[in-house]
Scaffold this active site. Structure first.
Site, PDB file in Angstrom:
ATOM      1  CG  ASP A 165      -2.255  -0.473   0.966  1.00 13.18           C
ATOM      2  OD1 ASP A 165      -2.510  -0.845  -0.174  1.00 13.18           O
ATOM      3  OD2 ASP A 165      -3.065  -0.477   1.887  1.00 13.18           O
ATOM      4  CB  THR A 166       2.557   2.752  -2.206  1.00  9.53           C
ATOM      5  OG1 THR A 166       3.219   1.587  -1.724  1.00  9.53           O
ATOM      6  CG2 THR A 166       3.597   3.792  -2.536  1.00  9.53           C
ATOM      7  CB  ILE A 167       0.236   7.816  -1.492  1.00 11.92           C
ATOM      8  CG1 ILE A 167       1.273   8.417  -0.532  1.00 11.92           C
ATOM      9  CG2 ILE A 167      -0.964   7.285  -0.747  1.00 11.92           C
ATOM     10  CD1 ILE A 167       2.027   9.615  -1.076  1.00 11.92           C
ATOM     11  CB  ILE A 224       6.880   6.322  -3.807  1.00 14.83           C
ATOM     12  CG1 ILE A 224       7.159   6.593  -5.282  1.00 14.83           C
ATOM     13  CG2 ILE A 224       5.818   5.252  -3.626  1.00 14.83           C
ATOM     14  CD1 ILE A 224       5.962   6.905  -6.117  1.00 14.83           C
ATOM     15  CG  MET A 235      -1.224   2.983  -5.204  1.00 12.32           C
ATOM     16  SD  MET A 235      -2.025   1.367  -5.416  1.00 12.32           S
ATOM     17  CE  MET A 235      -2.738   1.120  -3.823  1.00 12.32           C
TER      18      MET A 235
END
Length: 538
Positions: free
Chosen positions: A352-354, A369, A434
């Site tokens: 899970d990332t932005i 990121i 992501m």
């Protein structure tokens, strides 16, 4: 090429920022209004999204940065990935957990959060090298206000929270129940606004005293004590020793320009390898089935090297030059059949990332990121600090022969890859997404759609996507296609041997991409309708 899009493409002259939550984009745009540059806008957006998108990232996670300083015509990479606790022991973890580190609970919270160090080092560089007039406190103002006063919960947070049974179900870890549930349980999402009082106090302390407060002050000691109370091996000394590092980006030519991304311990080498493998085909002339098929086959080859070698380069040699050698890649390209899918046993990664991108009129560009790894990370909130700790350390291997094996004070292999495409040394567009295994695949889709197929930023981001392998919500290694592809594409890919699964039209599993193009006459930006964001210009 101009196509109709679900969201409008955004154009600006002074500055533009795109993020997967609109409040983060607003924070970045407001920094442009104060005279800030692209790096300032990215910092403010990153701090804000750590508050308003807590299922995807947070102050207790990591971030990595790709920064183009137009004044110096210099591309830099900033590594704010935390290292494992000094006390971790592979044999102890094997004895306790067997073949793999559990993804939730205190044992998974075994790496120092690097996020604040990334914000701070980026700010110091912006002020000292780029002449920014914007203060550190001003960059965190909106993040603090949203934590203190609350905000409307995004649809994405509601979806993910409702679907995360291992955190909010009956079998949840005791530490998760005790620390996460009071703050982020689905029952809290019914009322508005969503307030995070303890996090506001923590961010205020960081705003007042800088990164020093988080890593070497009383706040850092409280975070470490809270982590230890939930079973984490982290101690105050681990926080005190943490530093973010400036490193050299990876670069590889593509179609007369240069793709640039992040070096190990992240999977940037896989993203560049996919593009180099695809460069041997006339991508512009391919139909959708051929485009997806060749990209997936290139991905399989790139992931072979990633899974064999990727680790902390300070702990073991990562043969980047060999992995990206053009002659070797050309030889590996010969393994790709135009008509049949090759088998694979590649290890897949989740995350899970932005992704946030920003650019300004001077030509500065930033891709950052930021991540907790799985949704809500370890599920452990450190004491009364409001700091939700990441579980990135759960990606360490417990196989003593593996290069990414668990060891003290080591950075684990990472999925995060901020990226740019440059021509004559200057950014032409800056992008990120992501999604674990999906990050290099979506990046390949973006680059080939902009460069080979002539799509504009918003059309490239919105076009139907594919994902081979696992992602942050599913253990399947199937090839997923968004339903907006024509049915004939799925049929043809099945005929070639792919295990195809068709998913909804706009699927979270495909990642949340952001892209800004830098043209001579201004900036064009795109944000992903699969998330809750916006591209906003000034």
């Amino acid at each position: 090429m101009t196509l109709d899009t679900r969201w409008p493409e955004v154009h600006a002259r002074r500055g533009l920022v795109a993020a997967p939550h609109a409040l983060a984009s607003e924070a970045g745009r407001n920094v442009f209004r104060r005279g800030g540059n692209a790096l300032d806008a990215a910092i403010a957006a990153a701090a804000t999204i750590a508050v308003v998108y807590p299922h995807m990232n947070g102050i207790g996670g990591d971030n990595v940065w790709l920064i183009y300083d137009a004044g110096r015509r210099r591309l830099r990479a900033l590594n704010a990935i935390g290292r494992s606790a000094a006390a971790v022991d592979l044999a102890d973890y094997r004895a306790r957990f067997g073949a793999a580190i559990p993804p939730r609970g205190g044992a998974a919270a075994l790496t120092v959060p690097g996020t604040v160090s990334g914000w701070w080092e980026a700010h110091v560089y912006s002020r000292a090298a780029m002449g920014s007039p914007v203060s550190w406190r001003a960059l965190l103002d909106e993040a603090i206000a949203h934590a203190r006063d609350g905000f409307a919960v995004a649809a994405g947070q509601r979806r993910v929270t409702a679907a995360t049974g291992d955190l909010f179900g009956g079998n949840a870890d005791a530490g998760v129940r005790a620390t996460l549930w009071p703050l982020y349980h689905p029952d809290r999402l019914g009322g508005e606004p969503f307030v995070q009082t303890a996090l506001a106090a923590t961010l205020t302390s960081v705003a007042d005293d800088g990164a020093e407060a988080f890593y070497r002050g009383a706040l850092g000691r409280r975070i470490a004590e809270g982590a230890a109370g939930a079973g984490s091996p982290l101690v105050a000394g681990d926080f005190a020793e943490h530093r973010a590092d400036w490193v050299e980006p990876l670069r590889l030519g593509y179609r007369g320009g240069e793709a640039a991304t992040f070096p190990p311990p992240t999977q940037g080498l896989a993203a560049l390898a996919i593009l180099s493998l695809l460069e041997g085909f006339d991508v512009a002339a391919l139909d959708d089935a051929d485009h997806v098929h060749l990209a997936v086959e290139a991905t399989k080859l790139a992931f072979e090297d990633r899974d064999r070698y990727l680790t902390d380069p300070a702990a073991a040699d990562v043969p980047v030059a060999r992995c990206l050698d053009r002659e070797r890649l050309a030889a590996r390209r010969a393994r790709i059949s135009r008509r049949a899918a090759m088998p694979t046993d590649a290890r897949s990664t989740v995350g899970d990332t932005i992704a946030i991108v920003a650019a300004d009129a001077a030509g500065n560009a930033v891709s950052v990121i930021q991540s907790l790894y799985h949704e809500f990370g370890s599920g452990i909130v450190a004491g009364d600090t409001g700091v939700l700790l990441q579980n990135r350390g759960a990606f360490f291997s417990l196989d003593e022969r593996h290069p990414n094996r668990l060891a003290p004070r080591k950075r684990t292999a990472h999925t995060l890859i901020p990226s740019m495409y440059l021509v004559d040394g200057r950014p032409r567009f800056v992008y990120g997404t992501m999604g674990g295994d999906g990050q290099p695949q979506t990046q390949a889709a973006l680059v080939t759609r902009v460069i080979d197929r002539g799509l504009g930023p918003q059309a490239a981001v919105e076009a139907p996507r594919w994902l081979f392998g696992r992602t942050w919500v599913d253990a399947s290694r199937a090839l997923r296609l968004e339903a907006r592809f024509a049915p004939s594409v799925a049929d043809e890919l099945r005929r070639r041997g792919h295990d195809v699964q068709v998913v909804e039209d706009w699927s979270d599993v495909m990642g949340h991409a952001q892209l800004i193009r830098l043209d001579d006459d201004g900036l064009s930006g795109a944000s992903d309708p699969r998330a809750d964001g916006a591209a906003l210009g000034w």
